[in-house]
Motif scaffolding. Sequence first.
Motif, PDB file in Angstrom:
ATOM      1  N   GLY A  82       0.812  -1.215   0.000  1.00  0.00           N
ATOM      2  CA  GLY A  82       0.000   0.000   0.000  1.00  0.00           C
ATOM      3  C   GLY A  82       0.844   1.263   0.000  1.00  0.00           C
ATOM      4  N   LEU A  83       2.038   1.183   0.556  1.00  0.00           N
ATOM      5  CA  LEU A  83       2.914   2.358   0.625  1.00  0.00           C
ATOM      6  C   LEU A  83       3.657   2.626  -0.676  1.00  0.00           C
ATOM      7  CD1 LEU A  83       4.448   1.793   4.193  1.00  0.00           C
ATOM      8  CD2 LEU A  83       2.584   3.337   3.564  1.00  0.00           C
ATOM      9  N   VAL A  84       3.846   1.599  -1.513  1.00  0.00           N
ATOM     10  CA  VAL A  84       4.701   1.776  -2.693  1.00  0.00           C
ATOM     11  C   VAL A  84       3.992   1.544  -4.028  1.00  0.00           C
ATOM     12  CG1 VAL A  84       6.733   1.102  -1.355  1.00  0.00           C
ATOM     13  CG2 VAL A  84       5.513  -0.623  -2.693  1.00  0.00           C
ATOM     14  N   PHE A  85       2.850   0.877  -4.030  1.00  0.00           N
ATOM     15  CA  PHE A  85       2.222   0.535  -5.308  1.00  0.00           C
ATOM     16  C   PHE A  85       1.978   1.752  -6.178  1.00  0.00           C
ATOM     17  CE2 PHE A  85       0.170  -3.792  -4.061  1.00  0.00           C
ATOM     18  CZ  PHE A  85       1.397  -4.385  -4.233  1.00  0.00           C
ATOM     19  N   GLU A  86       1.352   2.762  -5.603  1.00  0.00           N
ATOM     20  CA  GLU A  86       0.978   3.931  -6.402  1.00  0.00           C
ATOM     21  C   GLU A  86       2.134   4.908  -6.534  1.00  0.00           C
ATOM     22  OE1 GLU A  86      -2.959   6.780  -6.950  1.00  0.00           O
ATOM     23  OE2 GLU A  86      -2.572   5.807  -5.028  1.00  0.00           O
ATOM     24  N   GLY A  87       2.784   5.227  -5.415  1.00  0.00           N
ATOM     25  CA  GLY A  87       3.837   6.234  -5.440  1.00  0.00           C
ATOM     26  C   GLY A  87       5.102   5.790  -6.136  1.00  0.00           C
ATOM     27  N   LEU A  88       5.534   4.544  -5.919  1.00  0.00           N
ATOM     28  CA  LEU A  88       6.795   4.071  -6.479  1.00  0.00           C
ATOM     29  C   LEU A  88       6.613   3.385  -7.826  1.00  0.00           C
ATOM     30  CD1 LEU A  88       9.846   3.661  -6.086  1.00  0.00           C
ATOM     31  CD2 LEU A  88       9.326   1.511  -4.895  1.00  0.00           C
ATOM     32  N   PHE A  89       5.633   2.484  -7.918  1.00  0.00           N
ATOM     33  CA  PHE A  89       5.441   1.708  -9.148  1.00  0.00           C
ATOM     34  C   PHE A  89       4.443   2.338 -10.118  1.00  0.00           C
ATOM     35  CE2 PHE A  89       6.761  -1.650  -6.092  1.00  0.00           C
ATOM     36  CZ  PHE A  89       7.913  -2.044  -6.738  1.00  0.00           C
ATOM     37  N   GLY A  90       3.641   3.265  -9.642  1.00  0.00           N
ATOM     38  CA  GLY A  90       2.663   3.900 -10.522  1.00  0.00           C
ATOM     39  C   GLY A  90       1.443   3.046 -10.806  1.00  0.00           C
ATOM     40  N   PHE A  91       1.185   2.017  -9.988  1.00  0.00           N
ATOM     41  CA  PHE A  91      -0.010   1.194 -10.181  1.00  0.00           C
ATOM     42  C   PHE A  91      -1.244   1.994  -9.769  1.00  0.00           C
ATOM     43  CE2 PHE A  91       2.810  -2.709  -9.092  1.00  0.00           C
ATOM     44  CZ  PHE A  91       3.372  -2.646 -10.350  1.00  0.00           C
ATOM     45  N   GLU A  92      -2.246   2.009 -10.622  1.00  0.00           N
ATOM     46  CA  GLU A  92      -3.430   2.828 -10.377  1.00  0.00           C
ATOM     47  C   GLU A  92      -4.563   2.054  -9.724  1.00  0.00           C
ATOM     48  OE1 GLU A  92      -4.604   5.159 -13.723  1.00  0.00           O
ATOM     49  OE2 GLU A  92      -2.550   5.527 -14.354  1.00  0.00           O
ATOM     50  N   GLY A  93      -4.302   0.850  -9.285  1.00  0.00           N
ATOM     51  CA  GLY A  93      -5.325   0.066  -8.607  1.00  0.00           C
ATOM     52  C   GLY A  93      -4.725  -1.200  -8.027  1.00  0.00           C
ATOM     53  N   THR A  94      -5.519  -1.875  -7.210  1.00  0.00           N
ATOM     54  CA  THR A  94      -5.101  -3.124  -6.586  1.00  0.00           C
ATOM     55  C   THR A  94      -5.958  -4.252  -7.138  1.00  0.00           C
ATOM     56  OG1 THR A  94      -4.552  -1.932  -4.552  1.00  0.00           O
ATOM     57  CG2 THR A  94      -4.733  -4.324  -4.401  1.00  0.00           C
ATOM     58  N   ASP A  95      -5.319  -5.324  -7.563  1.00  0.00           N
ATOM     59  CA  ASP A  95      -6.054  -6.471  -8.083  1.00  0.00           C
ATOM     60  C   ASP A  95      -6.976  -7.033  -7.014  1.00  0.00           C
ATOM     61  OD1 ASP A  95      -6.731  -8.582  -9.880  1.00  0.00           O
ATOM     62  OD2 ASP A  95      -5.350  -9.886  -8.791  1.00  0.00           O
ATOM     63  N   THR A  96      -8.195  -7.380  -7.407  1.00  0.00           N
ATOM     64  CA  THR A  96      -9.181  -7.855  -6.432  1.00  0.00           C
ATOM     65  C   THR A  96      -8.770  -9.168  -5.781  1.00  0.00           C
ATOM     66  OG1 THR A  96     -10.410  -8.931  -8.236  1.00  0.00           O
ATOM     67  CG2 THR A  96     -11.098  -6.713  -7.599  1.00  0.00           C
ATOM     68  N   GLY A  97      -7.951  -9.972  -6.453  1.00  0.00           N
ATOM     69  CA  GLY A  97      -7.543 -11.252  -5.884  1.00  0.00           C
ATOM     70  C   GLY A  97      -6.242 -11.201  -5.107  1.00  0.00           C
ATOM     71  N   LEU A  98      -5.630 -10.012  -4.982  1.00  0.00           N
ATOM     72  CA  LEU A  98      -4.323  -9.915  -4.344  1.00  0.00           C
ATOM     73  C   LEU A  98      -4.345 -10.370  -2.886  1.00  0.00           C
ATOM     74  CD1 LEU A  98      -1.355  -8.998  -4.340  1.00  0.00           C
ATOM     75  CD2 LEU A  98      -2.162  -6.701  -3.720  1.00  0.00           C
ATOM     76  N   ALA A  99      -5.319  -9.898  -2.122  1.00  0.00           N
ATOM     77  CA  ALA A  99      -5.346 -10.220  -0.696  1.00  0.00           C
ATOM     78  C   ALA A  99      -5.454 -11.725  -0.473  1.00  0.00           C
ATOM     79  CB  ALA A  99      -6.509  -9.493  -0.020  1.00  0.00           C
ATOM     80  N   LEU A 100      -6.359 -12.377  -1.198  1.00  0.00           N
ATOM     81  CA  LEU A 100      -6.567 -13.810  -0.997  1.00  0.00           C
ATOM     82  C   LEU A 100      -5.347 -14.617  -1.435  1.00  0.00           C
ATOM     83  CD1 LEU A 100      -8.332 -16.230  -0.320  1.00  0.00           C
ATOM     84  CD2 LEU A 100      -9.271 -16.116  -2.635  1.00  0.00           C
ATOM     85  N   LEU A 101      -4.852 -14.388  -2.651  1.00  0.00           N
ATOM     86  CA  LEU A 101      -3.747 -15.186  -3.160  1.00  0.00           C
ATOM     87  C   LEU A 101      -2.471 -14.960  -2.350  1.00  0.00           C
ATOM     88  CD1 LEU A 101      -4.238 -14.868  -7.029  1.00  0.00           C
ATOM     89  CD2 LEU A 101      -4.872 -16.763  -5.536  1.00  0.00           C
ATOM     90  N   SER A 102      -2.183 -13.715  -1.994  1.00  0.00           N
ATOM     91  CA  SER A 102      -0.985 -13.456  -1.197  1.00  0.00           C
ATOM     92  C   SER A 102      -1.105 -14.091   0.183  1.00  0.00           C
ATOM     93  CB  SER A 102      -0.739 -11.946  -1.067  1.00  0.00           C
ATOM     94  OG  SER A 102      -1.822 -11.304  -0.398  1.00  0.00           O
ATOM     95  N   PHE A 103      -2.310 -14.126   0.749  1.00  0.00           N
ATOM     96  CA  PHE A 103      -2.501 -14.775   2.049  1.00  0.00           C
ATOM     97  C   PHE A 103      -2.197 -16.265   1.958  1.00  0.00           C
ATOM     98  CE2 PHE A 103      -4.963 -17.132   5.147  1.00  0.00           C
ATOM     99  CZ  PHE A 103      -4.693 -16.456   6.324  1.00  0.00           C
ATOM    100  N   VAL A 104      -2.779 -16.928   0.966  1.00  0.00           N
ATOM    101  CA  VAL A 104      -2.582 -18.371   0.831  1.00  0.00           C
ATOM    102  C   VAL A 104      -1.099 -18.688   0.643  1.00  0.00           C
ATOM    103  CG1 VAL A 104      -3.076 -20.390  -0.596  1.00  0.00           C
ATOM    104  CG2 VAL A 104      -4.903 -18.779  -0.052  1.00  0.00           C
ATOM    105  N   PHE A 105      -0.427 -17.949  -0.219  1.00  0.00           N
ATOM    106  CA  PHE A 105       0.979 -18.231  -0.496  1.00  0.00           C
ATOM    107  C   PHE A 105       1.865 -17.923   0.708  1.00  0.00           C
ATOM    108  CE2 PHE A 105      -0.443 -18.265  -4.881  1.00  0.00           C
ATOM    109  CZ  PHE A 105       0.362 -19.237  -5.440  1.00  0.00           C
ATOM    110  N   LEU A 106       1.643 -16.776   1.355  1.00  0.00           N
ATOM    111  CA  LEU A 106       2.513 -16.406   2.469  1.00  0.00           C
ATOM    112  C   LEU A 106       2.293 -17.295   3.688  1.00  0.00           C
ATOM    113  CD1 LEU A 106       2.643 -12.501   2.322  1.00  0.00           C
ATOM    114  CD2 LEU A 106       4.486 -14.121   1.928  1.00  0.00           C
TER     115      LEU A 106
END
Length: 683
Positions: free
Chosen positions: A538-562
């Motif tokens: 959340g701190l770097v996606f928009e400011g550093l990478f320029g991503f204009e949104g968050t994928d809807t599946g990011l929270a679930l998939l990152s949780f399962v993998f981590l």
Amino acid sequence: MEGRKRIVGWGVLALWVIVIALAAPLAGKLGDVQRDRAVDYLPASADSTQVAKITEQLPGGDSTDLVLVYHRDGGLTAADRATAAREVAEVAAGHPLTSPPRPVPSQDGTTLLYAVSSTEPGTDEVARDAFVNDVREKVSGEVGGPGALATDASEVYGSLDGPLLYTTVAVVAVLLIVIYRSPFLWLVPLVVAGVADFLSMAVTYALHQGFDISVSGQSTGVMTILVFGAGTDYALLLVSRYREELRRVPRPYDAMAAALRGCGPAVLASSGTVALGMLCLLAADMNSSRGMGPTAAVGVLCALVAMLTLLPALLVVLGRRVFWPLIPAYGSEPKAARRSLFAAMGSSAGRRPLPVLLAGAAALAALALGVLNLPGTLKQEDSFSSTPESVAAMKTLAAAYPQLGTQPITLIAPDGSSAEVLERVRATEGVARAERGRSGDGWTEISVVAASAPQSAGETATIRELRSALGEGVYVGGPSAEQLDMADTSAGDQRIVIPLVLVVVLIVLIALLRSLVAPLILVAAVVAVWGAALGIGGLVFEGLFGFEGTDTGLALLSFVFLVALGVDYGIFLMHRMREECLNGLEPGPAALAALRTTGGVIASAGLVLAATFAVLVNMPMVQLAELGFVIAVGVLLDTFLVRTYLVTSASVLLGRRVWWPGPLAKKPESTARSESDRLPVGV
């Protein structure tokens, strides 16, 4: 005897040659069944999925919808309009269109759009891409719309396989060379990981043929990362133990047998936990998530099989010389090492466990607050890290037609009530116009243009209003509805899959460690890591990478993998700690001893895994880049903060209560125990 043992090694290699020969025809076909259509990612039960399936059955099959955009900043000239009309007529003459394209000028006179739809490609992705590319060759304007977006996405996913594999191999090779400091040894696990990846492709294809699992560019890309990341981790653990045994055992075969007895069970348990965690995704309603579950599990299990069979056989056949120039001679002692970094870290956690635990927990909690800064839902046109023509066209349309939906909403209504539905649609607030389309098989297609821009708050409200007003039996779909359904379904999947993963992992850990407290510590730690890693995103996606949104599946998939991968390392550390307790140490000293002996190998494994997932950050799809970043950061946090400080300090504070309610929590265990009572050393 030694000759027969070497024959066993060569026999295993021969068996793998047969396996590779049998797998080759299947692995080569995986690309043929890989699908990246919207229906392959959509929720199984959503309205938009039903629309996508029903439109495929209408006369002519599924339609490919395009928008041809002609734009001039100073205003279109008469010659521009004539050119546009001629080129659109050429497109209509070359392809069967569902209706004659009509020009729609913008109010400021700078832009002209033509909506073009054809059923000629049907559901064939190759035919669709050929149609889109042919239209692009015929027109001088920009080609956008859902069909063009799908083609651009398909080209991106199709280009991932080579660069993703080559980059992953290069990253792993460099790290292995640094870790092993040998010109030969690094190549052995790398080759085995490549064989495992090849086998996983064949198994995935077989599963698709047998059980119709969804195979997408996203899932196969993640599978490759897992095979090389997790497989290299298992190789590091096995080679480290094998090197130790070679100093104590004269024959490589016997040394490898001892190494497998020592770390094999722990590797089996950890990989099994990862695979079970991945399979929990089968409970998701999102097609892309549900398809990724078995694909990821296949990757982990193929890596496990290869690293516990092919890798040992190769190492035994090659003998001690594979470690040159640092060959572990029989009877030798390892060079006296300086005080290790992990020993120093563990000592600091042992001296002041409570301040260390509180400071570490506070740091993770502070990082997790970054979740509040995550950008909003990722729009379809923002999914590319670069700007393909389809996205450029959508941006042109958004600027030229601010009060008009330029992306149709598709309704499917029963034939018998289609006239009534059409009238109700036209009367719905937020609808600019609605027209009847194709009919067949008891269904009628209705094309709706909203008064608001695509994927805006106004269009979202219109879609929800249509669904509410029209009720059951009428399905509302189209690209914007698909994105809305993905967001809603992802939220629902999180409520189901996340608790399921926690329960499954906790049960496995309780059975493995024969304790309740230790598993709870590990699970709480990996959940905290997930929150912190997502917060850093959340701190770097928009400011550093320029991503204009968050994928809807990011929270679930990152949780399962981590959670799955983090617990994987926790198993190795806790196994060694329990081993030390069984040998008579108290939990505090046992935790420090476990960290001192396993920290280096686990750190190496964590660096390799984080580096392989970091490869995804450079991929041209924002979804993959976000997922790779969060997992890579989470693995590093888990390796260097949680495993080193938090788990160690918590174990020191709790003492024998960390093994409650098992027997180790009640009284010190005698060091004179039978071999059957001893757990294998984790590394």
